[in-house]
Design a protein around this motif. Structure first.
Motif, short mmCIF file in Angstrom:
data_model
loop_
_atom_site.label_atom_id
_atom_site.label_comp_id
_atom_site.label_asym_id
_atom_site.label_seq_id
_atom_site.Cartn_x
_atom_site.Cartn_y
_atom_site.Cartn_z
N LYS A 133 0.84 -1.21 0.00
CA LYS A 133 0.00 0.00 0.00
C LYS A 133 0.87 1.25 0.00
O LYS A 133 0.59 2.21 -0.73
N ASN A 184 6.43 -6.66 -4.99
CA ASN A 184 5.34 -5.69 -5.19
C ASN A 184 5.49 -4.39 -4.39
O ASN A 184 4.68 -3.48 -4.56
N ASN A 243 2.47 1.71 -3.45
CA ASN A 243 1.53 2.17 -4.47
C ASN A 243 1.21 3.66 -4.33
O ASN A 243 1.01 4.35 -5.32
N LYS A 244 1.15 4.13 -3.09
CA LYS A 244 0.76 5.52 -2.84
C LYS A 244 1.97 6.46 -2.71
O LYS A 244 1.89 7.62 -3.08
#
Length: 132
Positions: free
Chosen positions: A77, A105, A80-81
């Motif tokens: 998370k 990832n 991604n941000k």
């Protein structure tokens, strides 16, 4: 001098968090704000809060085994941000698939087993912060 760069430590065990924070303050307190969070949700809130105060979170160091949100999920998370934040996982019982998930990832920079040696932690952190 106003510090505008932070390191965020995340662990649901307050004893571990206190120990980690103390070590980082002893090594990096002149350069960085050292923040702590006891959950993935709290960590995300702190990153947002610091950003609103014009403080860049440069590094997140997280445990893996936490309630609600595991460390690899948190790091994905965050990646991604906030892709520029460097990431280290520090855990005594991380699942191998979770570690691989974080490397693949979340651009995980390092995995360190608990109990950790201060020298190993510093050796993993310094290259991540040297160019920021």
């Amino acid at each position: 001098m106003k510090k505008n760069k932070a390191i965020l430590c995340v662990d649901d065990d307050s004893t571990v968090l206190d120990s980690l924070k103390t070590q980082l303050i002893n090594i990096f307190s002149d350069e960085f704000i050292i923040e702590t969070a006891e959950s993935g949700e709290e960590a995300l809130e702190i990153i947002e809060f610091l950003g609103r105060r014009k403080i860049d979170t440069l590094l997140i160091i997280t445990d893996w085994l936490m309630p609600k949100m595991k460390g690899d999920e948190l790091l994905v998370k965050v990646h991604n941000k906030f892709p520029r934040i460097s990431k280290i996982m520090l855990s005594g019982q991380a699942d191998e698939r979770a570690i691989q998930n974080a490397f693949k990832n979340a651009n995980l920079a390092a995995f360190i087993s608990k109990p950790w040696q201060t020298e190993d932690l510093v050796a993993a952190i310094k290259p991540l912060l040297s160019d920021k």
